[in-house]
Design a protein around this motif. Structure first.
Motif, PDB file in Angstrom:
ATOM      1  N   ILE A   1      21.573  -8.963  12.291  1.00  0.00           N
ATOM      2  CA  ILE A   1      20.442  -8.379  11.581  1.00  0.00           C
ATOM      3  C   ILE A   1      20.758  -6.877  11.159  1.00  0.00           C
ATOM      4  N   ILE A   2      20.562  -6.688   9.809  1.00  0.00           N
ATOM      5  CA  ILE A   2      20.683  -5.230   9.401  1.00  0.00           C
ATOM      6  C   ILE A   2      19.330  -5.003   8.629  1.00  0.00           C
ATOM      7  N   ILE A   3      18.962  -3.846   9.039  1.00  0.00           N
ATOM      8  CA  ILE A   3      17.560  -3.046   8.523  1.00  0.00           C
ATOM      9  C   ILE A   3      17.810  -1.940   8.009  1.00  0.00           C
ATOM     10  N   LYS A   4      17.851  -1.812   6.487  1.00  0.00           N
ATOM     11  CA  LYS A   4      18.276  -0.493   5.798  1.00  0.00           C
ATOM     12  C   LYS A   4      17.050   0.101   5.237  1.00  0.00           C
ATOM     13  N   ASP A   5      16.661   1.342   5.251  1.00  0.00           N
ATOM     14  CA  ASP A   5      15.539   1.982   4.588  1.00  0.00           C
ATOM     15  C   ASP A   5      16.248   3.318   3.742  1.00  0.00           C
ATOM     16  N   THR A   6      15.502   3.663   2.623  1.00  0.00           N
ATOM     17  CA  THR A   6      15.778   5.003   2.121  1.00  0.00           C
ATOM     18  C   THR A   6      14.782   6.090   2.418  1.00  0.00           C
ATOM     19  N   GLY A   7      14.364   5.986   3.857  1.00  0.00           N
ATOM     20  CA  GLY A   7      13.517   6.932   4.040  1.00  0.00           C
ATOM     21  C   GLY A   7      14.070   8.208   4.341  1.00  0.00           C
ATOM     22  N   GLU A   8      13.181   9.205   5.128  1.00  0.00           N
ATOM     23  CA  GLU A   8      13.410  10.799   5.494  1.00  0.00           C
ATOM     24  C   GLU A   8      14.776  10.726   6.299  1.00  0.00           C
ATOM     25  N   GLY A   9      15.086   9.741   7.075  1.00  0.00           N
ATOM     26  CA  GLY A   9      16.353   9.889   7.806  1.00  0.00           C
ATOM     27  C   GLY A   9      15.997  10.627   9.072  1.00  0.00           C
ATOM     28  N   ILE A  10      16.802  10.459  10.229  1.00  0.00           N
ATOM     29  CA  ILE A  10      16.645  11.068  11.559  1.00  0.00           C
ATOM     30  C   ILE A  10      18.008  12.002  11.826  1.00  0.00           C
ATOM     31  N   SER A  11      17.433  12.938  12.229  1.00  0.00           N
ATOM     32  CA  SER A  11      18.367  14.206  12.602  1.00  0.00           C
ATOM     33  C   SER A  11      19.310  13.674  13.710  1.00  0.00           C
ATOM     34  N   GLU A  12      20.553  14.370  13.887  1.00  0.00           N
ATOM     35  CA  GLU A  12      21.671  13.998  14.818  1.00  0.00           C
ATOM     36  C   GLU A  12      20.910  14.271  16.306  1.00  0.00           C
TER      37      GLU A  12
ATOM     38  N   GLU B   1       6.928   3.308   7.392  1.00  0.00           N
ATOM     39  CA  GLU B   1       6.136   4.605   7.582  1.00  0.00           C
ATOM     40  C   GLU B   1       6.928   5.819   7.308  1.00  0.00           C
ATOM     41  N   HIS B   2       8.124   5.751   7.082  1.00  0.00           N
ATOM     42  CA  HIS B   2       9.061   6.785   7.097  1.00  0.00           C
ATOM     43  C   HIS B   2       9.944   6.829   5.780  1.00  0.00           C
ATOM     44  N   THR B   3       9.425   5.879   4.946  1.00  0.00           N
ATOM     45  CA  THR B   3       9.987   5.778   3.416  1.00  0.00           C
ATOM     46  C   THR B   3       8.945   6.305   2.336  1.00  0.00           C
TER      47      THR B   3
ATOM     48  N   ASP C   1       0.851  -1.327  -0.056  1.00  0.00           N
ATOM     49  CA  ASP C   1       0.017  -0.007   0.077  1.00  0.00           C
ATOM     50  C   ASP C   1       0.832   1.170   0.020  1.00  0.00           C
ATOM     51  N   ALA C   2       1.983   1.167   0.586  1.00  0.00           N
ATOM     52  CA  ALA C   2       2.749   2.452   0.824  1.00  0.00           C
ATOM     53  C   ALA C   2       3.941   2.408  -0.564  1.00  0.00           C
ATOM     54  N   GLU C   3       3.898   1.586  -1.351  1.00  0.00           N
ATOM     55  CA  GLU C   3       4.812   1.348  -2.642  1.00  0.00           C
ATOM     56  C   GLU C   3       6.193   1.201  -2.296  1.00  0.00           C
ATOM     57  N   VAL C   4       6.570   0.646  -1.046  1.00  0.00           N
ATOM     58  CA  VAL C   4       7.800   0.478  -0.579  1.00  0.00           C
ATOM     59  C   VAL C   4       8.252  -1.350  -0.716  1.00  0.00           C
ATOM     60  N   VAL C   5       9.216  -1.329  -1.427  1.00  0.00           N
ATOM     61  CA  VAL C   5       9.734  -2.657  -1.883  1.00  0.00           C
ATOM     62  C   VAL C   5      10.812  -3.255  -0.687  1.00  0.00           C
ATOM     63  N   ILE C   6      10.541  -4.345  -0.081  1.00  0.00           N
ATOM     64  CA  ILE C   6      11.480  -5.124   0.875  1.00  0.00           C
ATOM     65  C   ILE C   6      12.118  -5.945   0.324  1.00  0.00           C
ATOM     66  N   THR C   7      13.533  -6.153   0.465  1.00  0.00           N
ATOM     67  CA  THR C   7      14.142  -7.263  -0.103  1.00  0.00           C
ATOM     68  C   THR C   7      15.223  -7.907   0.831  1.00  0.00           C
ATOM     69  N   PHE C   8      15.369  -8.886   1.027  1.00  0.00           N
ATOM     70  CA  PHE C   8      15.876  -9.727   2.145  1.00  0.00           C
ATOM     71  C   PHE C   8      17.275 -10.605   1.721  1.00  0.00           C
ATOM     72  N   LYS C   9      18.457 -10.351   1.959  1.00  0.00           N
ATOM     73  CA  LYS C   9      19.620 -10.977   1.502  1.00  0.00           C
ATOM     74  C   LYS C   9      20.048 -11.956   2.812  1.00  0.00           C
ATOM     75  N   GLU C  10      19.936 -13.183   2.589  1.00  0.00           N
ATOM     76  CA  GLU C  10      20.072 -14.110   3.570  1.00  0.00           C
ATOM     77  C   GLU C  10      21.426 -14.671   3.761  1.00  0.00           C
ATOM     78  N   ASN C  11      22.393 -14.917   2.715  1.00  0.00           N
ATOM     79  CA  ASN C  11      23.730 -15.177   2.974  1.00  0.00           C
ATOM     80  C   ASN C  11      24.061 -16.623   3.670  1.00  0.00           C
TER      81      ASN C  11
ATOM     82  N   GLY D   1      10.596   3.888  -2.517  1.00  0.00           N
ATOM     83  CA  GLY D   1      11.620   3.537  -1.685  1.00  0.00           C
ATOM     84  C   GLY D   1      11.848   1.894  -1.527  1.00  0.00           C
ATOM     85  N   THR D   2      12.999   1.943  -0.670  1.00  0.00           N
ATOM     86  CA  THR D   2      12.970   0.271  -0.239  1.00  0.00           C
ATOM     87  C   THR D   2      13.485   0.391   1.123  1.00  0.00           C
TER      88      THR D   2
END
Length: 237
Positions: free
Chosen positions: A168-179, A147-149, A112-122, A153-154
């Motif tokens: 476990i690494i979870i990385k998004d291409t969202g709006e980001g968080i300020s320092e 919710e913030h991408t 619904d949010a048009e966000v693609v989730i990928t999973f690299k298992e290694n 985005g992915t």
């Protein structure tokens, strides 16, 4: 004997403060949605409204009730974890399946949010953990990413394992968080000042952190405004 009594009194004071804080949190967070439901319900009872306006009011009440339901459930989970009233039952099982279950639970929301989730298992990773609780921690983090991408985005998940740790690494291409906000995002009810999501409650990440720590793990976050956010969950072997 004196030290034992002093220790018991200290524990009692902490438990009392814990209950005071919990009740304060629940009261504060429920006040706004509950007031909204009461107001709209009162209008519908006392006034003749067009059908479309009545439907809009009912939809608002449904959304507010769902918000309260989610909030109460997660507050109680946090409270039980804080009070150590929940036993984390770790079993040797597939971490890949746990991560995939979390992704599957959010498939519709991501679509619904048009966000693609990928999973690299290694490769397959077998790890001692409580599947239901760790899945819940991952769902909250992935949900936060969705919710913030923005649309298009992915969110990329990756599993890593070596003799020192499982990660476990979870990385998004969202709006980001300020320092400024970054050190506070795991505090319950904290809401980033620059966040565009007015409906955000700020409890999901706090719950995730508690669950991960209950698994003797740690969570780190790195972010850049306009680029995205990376959550790194590490369990020492």
């Amino acid at each position: 004997m004196r030290e034992i009594i002093r220790s018991n009194l200290s524990d009692l004071r902490r438990e009392k403060q814990f209950l005071v804080d919990l009740l304060s949190d629940i009261s504060h967070q429920l006040k706004t949605p509950l007031s909204s439901v009461i107001l709209y319900n009162d209008i519908m009872v006392t006034k003749q409204l067009p059908q479309n306006q009545r439907e809009a009011f009912l939809l608002n009440n449904q959304n507010q009730l769902e918000k309260m339901n989610w909030l109460i459930k997660n507050l109680l989970k946090l409270a039980k974890l804080d009070a150590k009233a929940i036993e984390i039952v770790k079993e040797k099982q597939s971490l890949n399946e746990t991560v995939q279950d979390a992704i599957d639970a959010l498939e519709i929301k991501a679509y619904d949010a048009e966000v693609v989730i990928t999973f690299k298992e290694n490769g397959e990773i077998v790890f001692h953990h409580d599947r239901l609780w760790l899945e819940e921690a991952l769902i909250n983090i992935i949900k936060n990413g969705i919710e913030h991408t923005p649309a298009g985005g992915t969110i990329d998940l990756e599993l890593l394992e070596n003799p020192l740790y499982t990660r476990i690494i979870i990385k998004d291409t969202g709006e980001g968080i300020s320092e400024v906000d970054l050190p506070n995002i795991f505090k319950r009810f904290y809401k980033a000042k620059a966040s565009k999501k007015s409906e955000s409650i700020g409890i999901g990440l706090a719950l995730s952190k508690s669950i991960i720590e209950a698994h003797n793990g740690m969570i780190d976050v790195r972010s850049e405004i306009g680029v995205g956010t990376k959550f790194i969950i590490t369990f020492i072997s």
